[in-house]
Motif scaffolding. Structure first.
Motif, PDB file in Angstrom:
ATOM      1  N   MET A  44     -15.433  49.360   6.674  1.00  0.00           N
ATOM      2  CA  MET A  44     -14.077  48.846   6.512  1.00  0.00           C
ATOM      3  C   MET A  44     -14.099  47.326   6.604  1.00  0.00           C
ATOM      4  O   MET A  44     -15.047  46.727   7.102  1.00  0.00           O
ATOM      5  CB  MET A  44     -13.159  49.419   7.579  1.00  0.00           C
ATOM      6  N   ILE A  45     -13.020  46.720   6.135  1.00  0.00           N
ATOM      7  CA  ILE A  45     -12.894  45.266   6.183  1.00  0.00           C
ATOM      8  C   ILE A  45     -12.307  44.851   7.529  1.00  0.00           C
ATOM      9  O   ILE A  45     -11.364  45.469   8.030  1.00  0.00           O
ATOM     10  CB  ILE A  45     -11.997  44.784   5.034  1.00  0.00           C
ATOM     11  N   LYS A  46     -12.865  43.794   8.099  1.00  0.00           N
ATOM     12  CA  LYS A  46     -12.314  43.202   9.324  1.00  0.00           C
ATOM     13  C   LYS A  46     -11.539  41.958   8.923  1.00  0.00           C
ATOM     14  O   LYS A  46     -12.046  41.088   8.224  1.00  0.00           O
ATOM     15  CB  LYS A  46     -13.441  42.847  10.295  1.00  0.00           C
ATOM     16  N   VAL A  47     -10.288  41.896   9.382  1.00  0.00           N
ATOM     17  CA  VAL A  47      -9.382  40.824   8.982  1.00  0.00           C
ATOM     18  C   VAL A  47      -8.940  40.057  10.226  1.00  0.00           C
ATOM     19  O   VAL A  47      -8.427  40.646  11.171  1.00  0.00           O
ATOM     20  CB  VAL A  47      -8.134  41.380   8.271  1.00  0.00           C
ATOM     21  N   GLY A  48      -9.144  38.747  10.219  1.00  0.00           N
ATOM     22  CA  GLY A  48      -8.675  37.912  11.311  1.00  0.00           C
ATOM     23  C   GLY A  48      -7.353  37.269  10.946  1.00  0.00           C
ATOM     24  O   GLY A  48      -7.208  36.689   9.871  1.00  0.00           O
ATOM     25  N   ILE A  49      -6.370  37.387  11.848  1.00  0.00           N
ATOM     26  CA  ILE A  49      -5.049  36.811  11.597  1.00  0.00           C
ATOM     27  C   ILE A  49      -4.751  35.784  12.682  1.00  0.00           C
ATOM     28  O   ILE A  49      -4.867  36.069  13.877  1.00  0.00           O
ATOM     29  CB  ILE A  49      -3.966  37.894  11.558  1.00  0.00           C
ATOM     30  N   THR A  50      -4.363  34.587  12.245  1.00  0.00           N
ATOM     31  CA  THR A  50      -4.111  33.511  13.184  1.00  0.00           C
ATOM     32  C   THR A  50      -2.854  32.756  12.787  1.00  0.00           C
ATOM     33  O   THR A  50      -2.298  32.956  11.705  1.00  0.00           O
ATOM     34  CB  THR A  50      -5.323  32.549  13.252  1.00  0.00           C
ATOM     35  N   GLY A  51      -2.417  31.886  13.660  1.00  0.00           N
ATOM     36  CA  GLY A  51      -1.233  31.067  13.419  1.00  0.00           C
ATOM     37  C   GLY A  51      -0.820  30.426  14.725  1.00  0.00           C
ATOM     38  O   GLY A  51      -1.108  30.939  15.805  1.00  0.00           O
ATOM     39  N   LEU A 102       0.295  33.357   4.691  1.00  0.00           N
ATOM     40  CA  LEU A 102       1.620  33.972   4.623  1.00  0.00           C
ATOM     41  C   LEU A 102       2.613  32.986   5.203  1.00  0.00           C
ATOM     42  O   LEU A 102       2.429  32.514   6.331  1.00  0.00           O
ATOM     43  CB  LEU A 102       1.661  35.278   5.434  1.00  0.00           C
ATOM     44  N   VAL A 103       3.643  32.660   4.455  1.00  0.00           N
ATOM     45  CA  VAL A 103       4.683  31.763   4.951  1.00  0.00           C
ATOM     46  C   VAL A 103       5.811  32.618   5.516  1.00  0.00           C
ATOM     47  O   VAL A 103       6.404  33.436   4.804  1.00  0.00           O
ATOM     48  CB  VAL A 103       5.199  30.839   3.837  1.00  0.00           C
ATOM     49  N   ASN A 104       6.095  32.421   6.798  1.00  0.00           N
ATOM     50  CA  ASN A 104       7.042  33.281   7.503  1.00  0.00           C
ATOM     51  C   ASN A 104       8.274  32.477   7.902  1.00  0.00           C
ATOM     52  O   ASN A 104       8.325  31.875   8.971  1.00  0.00           O
ATOM     53  CB  ASN A 104       6.361  33.876   8.750  1.00  0.00           C
ATOM     54  N   ILE A 105       9.259  32.478   6.998  1.00  0.00           N
ATOM     55  CA  ILE A 105      10.515  31.788   7.300  1.00  0.00           C
ATOM     56  C   ILE A 105      11.626  32.809   7.540  1.00  0.00           C
ATOM     57  O   ILE A 105      12.304  32.771   8.558  1.00  0.00           O
ATOM     58  CB  ILE A 105      10.896  30.825   6.157  1.00  0.00           C
ATOM     59  N   VAL A 106      11.794  33.739   6.603  1.00  0.00           N
ATOM     60  CA  VAL A 106      12.777  34.814   6.786  1.00  0.00           C
ATOM     61  C   VAL A 106      12.073  36.155   6.602  1.00  0.00           C
ATOM     62  O   VAL A 106      11.219  36.302   5.725  1.00  0.00           O
ATOM     63  CB  VAL A 106      13.954  34.680   5.793  1.00  0.00           C
ATOM     64  N   GLU A 107      12.422  37.117   7.462  1.00  0.00           N
ATOM     65  CA  GLU A 107      11.699  38.392   7.473  1.00  0.00           C
ATOM     66  C   GLU A 107      11.848  39.155   6.158  1.00  0.00           C
ATOM     67  O   GLU A 107      10.949  39.893   5.756  1.00  0.00           O
ATOM     68  CB  GLU A 107      12.169  39.254   8.642  1.00  0.00           C
ATOM     69  N   GLU A 108      12.980  38.966   5.475  1.00  0.00           N
ATOM     70  CA  GLU A 108      13.190  39.678   4.215  1.00  0.00           C
ATOM     71  C   GLU A 108      12.131  39.286   3.181  1.00  0.00           C
ATOM     72  O   GLU A 108      11.775  40.092   2.312  1.00  0.00           O
ATOM     73  CB  GLU A 108      14.596  39.389   3.662  1.00  0.00           C
ATOM     74  N   GLU A 109      11.642  38.059   3.263  1.00  0.00           N
ATOM     75  CA  GLU A 109      10.602  37.618   2.340  1.00  0.00           C
ATOM     76  C   GLU A 109       9.199  37.906   2.889  1.00  0.00           C
ATOM     77  O   GLU A 109       8.244  37.977   2.120  1.00  0.00           O
ATOM     78  CB  GLU A 109      10.755  36.118   2.060  1.00  0.00           C
ATOM     79  N   LEU A 110       9.097  38.050   4.205  1.00  0.00           N
ATOM     80  CA  LEU A 110       7.793  38.315   4.807  1.00  0.00           C
ATOM     81  C   LEU A 110       7.304  39.722   4.478  1.00  0.00           C
ATOM     82  O   LEU A 110       6.121  39.918   4.198  1.00  0.00           O
ATOM     83  CB  LEU A 110       7.869  38.125   6.325  1.00  0.00           C
ATOM     84  N   GLU A 111       8.181  40.688   4.527  1.00  0.00           N
ATOM     85  CA  GLU A 111       7.775  42.085   4.316  1.00  0.00           C
ATOM     86  C   GLU A 111       7.082  42.296   2.969  1.00  0.00           C
ATOM     87  O   GLU A 111       6.010  42.911   2.924  1.00  0.00           O
ATOM     88  CB  GLU A 111       8.984  43.012   4.465  1.00  0.00           C
ATOM     89  N   PRO A 112       7.639  41.805   1.857  1.00  0.00           N
ATOM     90  CA  PRO A 112       6.922  41.974   0.581  1.00  0.00           C
ATOM     91  C   PRO A 112       5.560  41.273   0.581  1.00  0.00           C
ATOM     92  O   PRO A 112       4.607  41.776  -0.027  1.00  0.00           O
ATOM     93  CB  PRO A 112       7.866  41.341  -0.443  1.00  0.00           C
ATOM     94  N   ALA A 113       5.460  40.127   1.251  1.00  0.00           N
ATOM     95  CA  ALA A 113       4.181  39.419   1.325  1.00  0.00           C
ATOM     96  C   ALA A 113       3.157  40.234   2.111  1.00  0.00           C
ATOM     97  O   ALA A 113       1.974  40.293   1.751  1.00  0.00           O
ATOM     98  CB  ALA A 113       4.364  38.046   1.961  1.00  0.00           C
ATOM     99  N   VAL A 114       3.609  40.884   3.180  1.00  0.00           N
ATOM    100  CA  VAL A 114       2.713  41.740   3.970  1.00  0.00           C
ATOM    101  C   VAL A 114       2.312  42.965   3.157  1.00  0.00           C
ATOM    102  O   VAL A 114       1.155  43.403   3.198  1.00  0.00           O
ATOM    103  CB  VAL A 114       3.379  42.141   5.306  1.00  0.00           C
ATOM    104  N   ASP A 115       3.249  43.514   2.399  1.00  0.00           N
ATOM    105  CA  ASP A 115       2.917  44.644   1.522  1.00  0.00           C
ATOM    106  C   ASP A 115       1.817  44.263   0.534  1.00  0.00           C
ATOM    107  O   ASP A 115       0.884  45.034   0.291  1.00  0.00           O
ATOM    108  CB  ASP A 115       4.160  45.107   0.749  1.00  0.00           C
ATOM    109  N   GLU A 116       1.932  43.074  -0.034  1.00  0.00           N
ATOM    110  CA  GLU A 116       0.935  42.604  -1.000  1.00  0.00           C
ATOM    111  C   GLU A 116      -0.418  42.382  -0.319  1.00  0.00           C
ATOM    112  O   GLU A 116      -1.470  42.732  -0.873  1.00  0.00           O
ATOM    113  CB  GLU A 116       1.411  41.315  -1.663  1.00  0.00           C
ATOM    114  N   LEU A 117      -0.411  41.818   0.883  1.00  0.00           N
ATOM    115  CA  LEU A 117      -1.657  41.632   1.630  1.00  0.00           C
ATOM    116  C   LEU A 117      -2.309  42.976   1.932  1.00  0.00           C
ATOM    117  O   LEU A 117      -3.522  43.151   1.743  1.00  0.00           O
ATOM    118  CB  LEU A 117      -1.382  40.876   2.929  1.00  0.00           C
ATOM    119  N   ASP A 118      -1.508  43.921   2.398  1.00  0.00           N
ATOM    120  CA  ASP A 118      -2.007  45.265   2.695  1.00  0.00           C
ATOM    121  C   ASP A 118      -2.631  45.894   1.447  1.00  0.00           C
ATOM    122  O   ASP A 118      -3.724  46.471   1.509  1.00  0.00           O
ATOM    123  CB  ASP A 118      -0.844  46.125   3.210  1.00  0.00           C
TER     124      ASP A 118
END
Length: 201
Positions: A1-8, A171-187
């Motif tokens: 499996m792929i290991k993904v590091g998430i930071t911010g 991922l640019v996280n300003i409003v959650e409504e726009e974050l969810e589609p970006a997370v879907d695309e990353l997934d």
């Protein structure tokens, strides 16, 4: 499996992104929580901490966090020594944990992914970014912190431009409504990449 590091940085919303990926089935490893646990439970690490910082680092068998914080605060050498003890223990623990997981990818959440060298144990890196004032407002709301204290913490962390250059994805996280589609695309991209790898093997 792929290991993904998430930071911010503080207030960026990396924990929110990790929670959204967890909701999509990914196993998430919280490196901060792991470090706290290992300083209590890992015998080898405990011995190293006592050898470097003295027996007072544990009180009644439990880590005296305020004492340790007082020792390393403003002392770059002591902080470096602490990190040199804790980071390898977290790295070993993550690799053992990841080996027990199933799925297309696992997530390592770390505020200091690049600074700690944890990026070396993952296949892909993701930086979660947000404008400074958004981050300050979030952190104040979440922690009850004063804005100047949040800005001081931000100034001590890796800046967003550097994170953006070093990470594979942002991922640019300003409003959650726009974050969810970006997370879907990353997934979707991570799952696709893992499937391609499996077919190649």
């Amino acid at each position: 499996m792929i290991k993904v590091g998430i930071t911010g940085g503080i207030g960026s919303g990396k924990s929110t992104v990790c929670a959204l990926l967890a909701a999509r089935g990914a196993a998430v490893y919280d490196s901060d929580a792991a470090a706290r646990r290992l300083m209590e439970e890992d015998g080898f690490l405990r011995e190293g901490l006592v050898a470097r910082f003295g027996a007072a680092v544990y009180r009644d068998g439990l880590l005296d966090r305020s004492y340790l914080a007082g020792v390393v605060f403003g002392n770059a050498l002591a902080l470096a020594d602490l990190n040199a003890l804790v980071h390898p223990a977290v790295r070993r623990d993550f690799e053992e944990w990841a080996a027990r997981q199933t799925g297309d990818y696992v997530v390592l959440e770390s505020a200091i992914l690049f600074e700690s060298g944890f990026d070396a144990v993952v296949d892909r890196t993701v930086a979660v970014l947000a404008p400074a004032e958004v981050r300050v407002a979030r952190a104040c709301r979440r922690d009850g912190s004063r804005p100047e204290a949040v800005r001081a913490r931000m100034a001590a962390q890796t800046d967003d431009d550097t994170l953006c250059r070093r990470a594979d994805f942002t991922l640019v996280n300003i409003v959650e409504e726009e974050l969810e589609p970006a997370v879907d695309e990353l997934d979707r991209r991570l799952r696709h990449e893992n499937q391609v790898r499996q077919h190649a093997n």
